[in-house]
Design a protein around this motif. Sequence first.
Motif, PDB file in Angstrom:
ATOM      1  N   LEU A 119      88.036  -0.443 103.102  1.00 44.84           N
ATOM      2  CA  LEU A 119      89.256  -0.289 103.897  1.00 44.84           C
ATOM      3  C   LEU A 119      90.079   0.912 103.440  1.00 44.84           C
ATOM      4  CD1 LEU A 119      90.655  -3.902 104.446  1.00 44.84           C
ATOM      5  CD2 LEU A 119      89.324  -2.473 106.006  1.00 44.84           C
ATOM      6  N   LEU A 120      89.787   1.431 102.249  1.00 43.62           N
ATOM      7  CA  LEU A 120      90.520   2.604 101.783  1.00 43.62           C
ATOM      8  C   LEU A 120      90.306   3.809 102.693  1.00 43.62           C
ATOM      9  CD1 LEU A 120      89.873   2.302  97.948  1.00 43.62           C
ATOM     10  CD2 LEU A 120      92.083   2.073  99.096  1.00 43.62           C
ATOM     11  N   LEU A 121      89.138   3.887 103.334  1.00 43.56           N
ATOM     12  CA  LEU A 121      88.881   5.017 104.228  1.00 43.56           C
ATOM     13  C   LEU A 121      89.817   5.012 105.431  1.00 43.56           C
ATOM     14  CD1 LEU A 121      87.274   7.473 105.127  1.00 43.56           C
ATOM     15  CD2 LEU A 121      85.586   5.908 106.131  1.00 43.56           C
ATOM     16  N   PRO A 122      89.840   3.958 106.267  1.00 42.58           N
ATOM     17  CA  PRO A 122      90.779   3.992 107.394  1.00 42.58           C
ATOM     18  C   PRO A 122      92.234   3.947 106.945  1.00 42.58           C
ATOM     19  CG  PRO A 122      89.743   1.826 107.246  1.00 42.58           C
ATOM     20  CD  PRO A 122      89.006   2.736 106.299  1.00 42.58           C
ATOM     21  N   LEU A 123      92.514   3.260 105.843  1.00 40.98           N
ATOM     22  CA  LEU A 123      93.894   3.200 105.359  1.00 40.98           C
ATOM     23  C   LEU A 123      94.399   4.594 105.023  1.00 40.98           C
ATOM     24  CD1 LEU A 123      95.966   0.844 104.521  1.00 40.98           C
ATOM     25  CD2 LEU A 123      95.341   1.483 102.205  1.00 40.98           C
ATOM     26  N   SER A 124      93.587   5.381 104.310  1.00 40.24           N
ATOM     27  CA  SER A 124      93.989   6.735 103.937  1.00 40.24           C
ATOM     28  C   SER A 124      94.108   7.622 105.166  1.00 40.24           C
ATOM     29  CB  SER A 124      92.979   7.328 102.948  1.00 40.24           C
ATOM     30  OG  SER A 124      92.887   6.534 101.788  1.00 40.24           O
ATOM     31  N   ALA A 125      93.158   7.501 106.079  1.00 38.60           N
ATOM     32  CA  ALA A 125      93.178   8.347 107.276  1.00 38.60           C
ATOM     33  C   ALA A 125      94.405   8.064 108.135  1.00 38.60           C
ATOM     34  CB  ALA A 125      91.897   8.130 108.078  1.00 38.60           C
ATOM     35  N   PHE A 126      94.703   6.808 108.394  1.00 39.31           N
ATOM     36  CA  PHE A 126      95.829   6.482 109.265  1.00 39.31           C
ATOM     37  C   PHE A 126      97.166   6.718 108.575  1.00 39.31           C
ATOM     38  CE2 PHE A 126      92.504   4.006 111.492  1.00 39.31           C
ATOM     39  CZ  PHE A 126      92.668   4.577 112.754  1.00 39.31           C
ATOM     40  N   ALA A 127      97.235   6.472 107.258  1.00 34.14           N
ATOM     41  CA  ALA A 127      98.470   6.791 106.544  1.00 34.14           C
ATOM     42  C   ALA A 127      98.726   8.289 106.580  1.00 34.14           C
ATOM     43  CB  ALA A 127      98.378   6.296 105.102  1.00 34.14           C
ATOM     44  N   ALA A 128      97.663   9.086 106.405  1.00 33.89           N
ATOM     45  CA  ALA A 128      97.808  10.540 106.466  1.00 33.89           C
ATOM     46  C   ALA A 128      98.233  10.994 107.856  1.00 33.89           C
ATOM     47  CB  ALA A 128      96.495  11.203 106.071  1.00 33.89           C
ATOM     48  N   SER A 129      97.654  10.374 108.885  1.00 38.87           N
ATOM     49  CA  SER A 129      98.015  10.781 110.254  1.00 38.87           C
ATOM     50  C   SER A 129      99.486  10.504 110.534  1.00 38.87           C
ATOM     51  CB  SER A 129      97.136  10.048 111.269  1.00 38.87           C
ATOM     52  OG  SER A 129      97.545   8.704 111.439  1.00 38.87           O
ATOM     53  N   ALA A 130      99.989   9.374 110.064  1.00 43.68           N
ATOM     54  CA  ALA A 130     101.404   9.058 110.272  1.00 43.68           C
ATOM     55  C   ALA A 130     102.292  10.001 109.474  1.00 43.68           C
ATOM     56  CB  ALA A 130     101.678   7.611 109.874  1.00 43.68           C
ATOM     57  N   ALA A 131     101.903  10.301 108.228  1.00 44.50           N
ATOM     58  CA  ALA A 131     102.711  11.198 107.401  1.00 44.50           C
ATOM     59  C   ALA A 131     102.754  12.599 107.990  1.00 44.50           C
ATOM     60  CB  ALA A 131     102.153  11.229 105.978  1.00 44.50           C
ATOM     61  N   VAL A 132     101.595  13.120 108.368  1.00 44.64           N
ATOM     62  CA  VAL A 132     101.537  14.472 108.933  1.00 44.64           C
ATOM     63  C   VAL A 132     102.216  14.513 110.294  1.00 44.64           C
ATOM     64  CG1 VAL A 132      99.994  16.270 109.785  1.00 44.64           C
ATOM     65  CG2 VAL A 132      99.486  15.099 107.634  1.00 44.64           C
ATOM     66  N   GLY A 133     101.954  13.504 111.119  1.00 42.44           N
ATOM     67  CA  GLY A 133     102.598  13.460 112.429  1.00 42.44           C
ATOM     68  C   GLY A 133     104.104  13.357 112.320  1.00 42.44           C
ATOM     69  N   GLY A 134     104.570  12.532 111.404  1.00 38.92           N
ATOM     70  CA  GLY A 134     106.011  12.407 111.210  1.00 38.92           C
ATOM     71  C   GLY A 134     106.628  13.695 110.709  1.00 38.92           C
ATOM     72  N   TRP A 135     105.946  14.353 109.780  1.00 37.55           N
ATOM     73  CA  TRP A 135     106.454  15.616 109.262  1.00 37.55           C
ATOM     74  C   TRP A 135     106.523  16.677 110.367  1.00 37.55           C
ATOM     75  CZ3 TRP A 135     109.077  17.502 105.424  1.00 37.55           C
ATOM     76  CH2 TRP A 135     109.066  18.881 105.176  1.00 37.55           C
ATOM     77  N   ARG A 136     105.494  16.726 111.194  1.00 39.36           N
ATOM     78  CA  ARG A 136     105.493  17.719 112.282  1.00 39.36           C
ATOM     79  C   ARG A 136     106.624  17.452 113.269  1.00 39.36           C
ATOM     80  NH1 ARG A 136      98.878  17.709 113.024  1.00 39.36           N
ATOM     81  NH2 ARG A 136      98.459  19.265 111.382  1.00 39.36           N
ATOM     82  N   ARG A 137     106.852  16.193 113.567  1.00 42.45           N
ATOM     83  CA  ARG A 137     107.969  15.862 114.463  1.00 42.45           C
ATOM     84  C   ARG A 137     109.304  16.259 113.836  1.00 42.45           C
ATOM     85  NH1 ARG A 137     107.654  10.222 117.750  1.00 42.45           N
ATOM     86  NH2 ARG A 137     105.879  10.732 119.096  1.00 42.45           N
ATOM     87  N   LEU A 138     109.432  15.954 112.562  1.00 42.48           N
ATOM     88  CA  LEU A 138     110.671  16.280 111.876  1.00 42.48           C
ATOM     89  C   LEU A 138     110.877  17.788 111.837  1.00 42.48           C
ATOM     90  CD1 LEU A 138     113.040  15.049 110.285  1.00 42.48           C
ATOM     91  CD2 LEU A 138     111.649  15.288 108.211  1.00 42.48           C
TER      92      LEU A 138
END
Length: 722
Positions: A398-417
Amino acid sequence: MSPASGFRDHVTPARVAALLAVLTGAVVFLVANDLFPYHSNNHDEGVYLQQAEMLLNGQLSLSPAVPDAVRPWFFVDDGGRLYPKYTPVPAAMFATAKALTGEFRVALAVVAAGNAVLAYSLTAEAYDRRTGVVAVLALLGAPLFLLTSSVFLPYAPTALLNWTFALAYVRAVRERSARYAALAGVAVGLAFFARPYTAVLFAAPFIAHAFLTLYRAGTRDEWDIREWVRLDAVIAAGGLAFVGLSLSYNAAMTGSALLFPYEAFAPLDGLGFGHRKILSHDLRYTPAVALRANAWVLWYFATRWAVAGPIGTLLAAAGVARLLTSLRHSRRSRRETSGGTPDTPLSDLELRTVLAGLFVTVVAGNVLFWGNYNVLATFDDPTDGLISHFGPFYHFDLLLPLSAFAASAAVGGWRRLRSAAANRFPTRYAKLSLLLVLVVTLPAVGVAERSVIDGPVERNAAHTEKYERAYAPVENAEFENALVFVPTPYGDWLNHPFQSIRNDPDFGGEAVYALDRSASGDFAVVDAYSNRTLYRYAYQGEWTPDPSEQVDPKLERLRVREAAAFDGVTRVGVIRAVESVTVRVESDGTVHEYAVDRERLGDELAVEWELTPRGVRATGDNLTRVVGDGEFVPVDGSENVAVTVTMIQRGGASITYREDVSVRTGDETVEVIWPPERSVCNLVMDCGSEGTYLPDRPETRVDGASINSTLRTKEAEAVGGR
């Protein structure tokens, strides 16, 4: 071109990811050496390392002279042939590192670095390369990844194979590449060989996608179904080849292709509900118990073992929410246009969906496995049990999807900000506002990360301190052709708990380690290795999983003495306020008991006894026999002879000195393993290792207590000895 733009050209996401992968491997190597120098409290490590050493020696099983005296933990005893309950794939990875570099732990570093590369690559395939870089950071920051990757357990190596399959599958489908399809098949087949059920749960979403692709190819003209059948056939062929190898290994080990070694070891240690059992541990594993146990395991995963604990989990949840929103928009868009299927067989959105499917298959599949109950000491205590040291390792994938989706939210949030700041403020102030966000956010994440990593690190460090103290006499000894008897705190198993005390696969080398058991068992080992120098490793205290309960170890030289008869003298210290003294001589349940003349007590009591082929008896004019018939306590063949002296004080307190001697009698001679095991017990006559006598540690026993003994032959010369 400005220097800044040139620097950016060189510092690409791929290079940053490569650097992070190297860093990941280095961190894991350091943790493995510094935190786990004597291995962990999960004694499966010793199984895999013993198996790795066997592979390096060209062996799949062990054939010792005395199997039950040297049986390693979790090895099956098949009529004297010993083989591990685990398959050899993870051990082969460890063995390869040892063969190439001389160090097993290099394998841990390489596997961890490989998993970091795969997490980056798969996330980049699903999103973009910058998101892939953040995914590596999320992976490395997960305590589950860091600690489980730093020990010799199969979860990280199997993940390497599973994640390799995933990346190869993506490349095979997107590039229509038979080469990648072959790699995918080999990887998933090896993963099945390593951990069959884990491989099936991980592969399930990808298999579902493969069937979906075939379905689409059959319903739309633009897809060539023959090409997709060919690619899937290549993947299946590679996978099935290693499934066949796995079944062949089963046949070689257990005698049946469908009987896995773990089933041969414990037939009820399998999947599903009902009565489950391994060794003396059993359970009625019901759906209710399964759901409750898995709920706790997942809760601890979400709050303690993801990157920064709940922060990482919340980011992953946000990433999944973004996926669901994208899926809704995609379906609406298709309905408003052609109403057809996607233009590619594996779009970014579909790959994200497949990765999200792992949350379903891994979580649901683990409900059927009672191992998730066993990692918990108690449901509501996350600081106890195996889960407190390594996390929910059965959910490692589960570390694979957990890392991928956490990264997508972090990067997406940063880009929006960043976009909102750029639209609202001038460039200078926008950068300042983003910097302030980082200044506020990163320390909070760091504090959360430290809070989840400190606890398990401290718990593992406490175990390491306990092992360091326990191993000290063995580490400091310079063995040369030695035979070392070791204690059995958890039953008749080597490497449980002493994982670093392992035998060479051919039972050669500087030392052979054997279990210290009955007299007959010890003499059988001595006979099998008659040319070796004998030692006994023992400790004072009770060995428990609690690292705060330390033991005091010792290593003593042994000899086998042989003569027609022996005279022994046991000298013990007389403690204060003694009311009465009793001497007992015992062998195989037969007891002679003697009263001691109190008037003749001084600071020391000398108890004389005689050992002959007829048996053993106490002698001396200060003893009066009060229990027992016959002149001798008989010793028939190989037996343990116990000589005890019990002193009872005023008020009822007592102390018992005990010597246990391994004796073997013949028609005309007697053999003795000398010196005996000595203990000093309070209130009881036999206290096992808790009363082990340490001559140089008077603070470990009652004031004035001491014990020593001598043994001399009745003739001028002994018949023989070793």
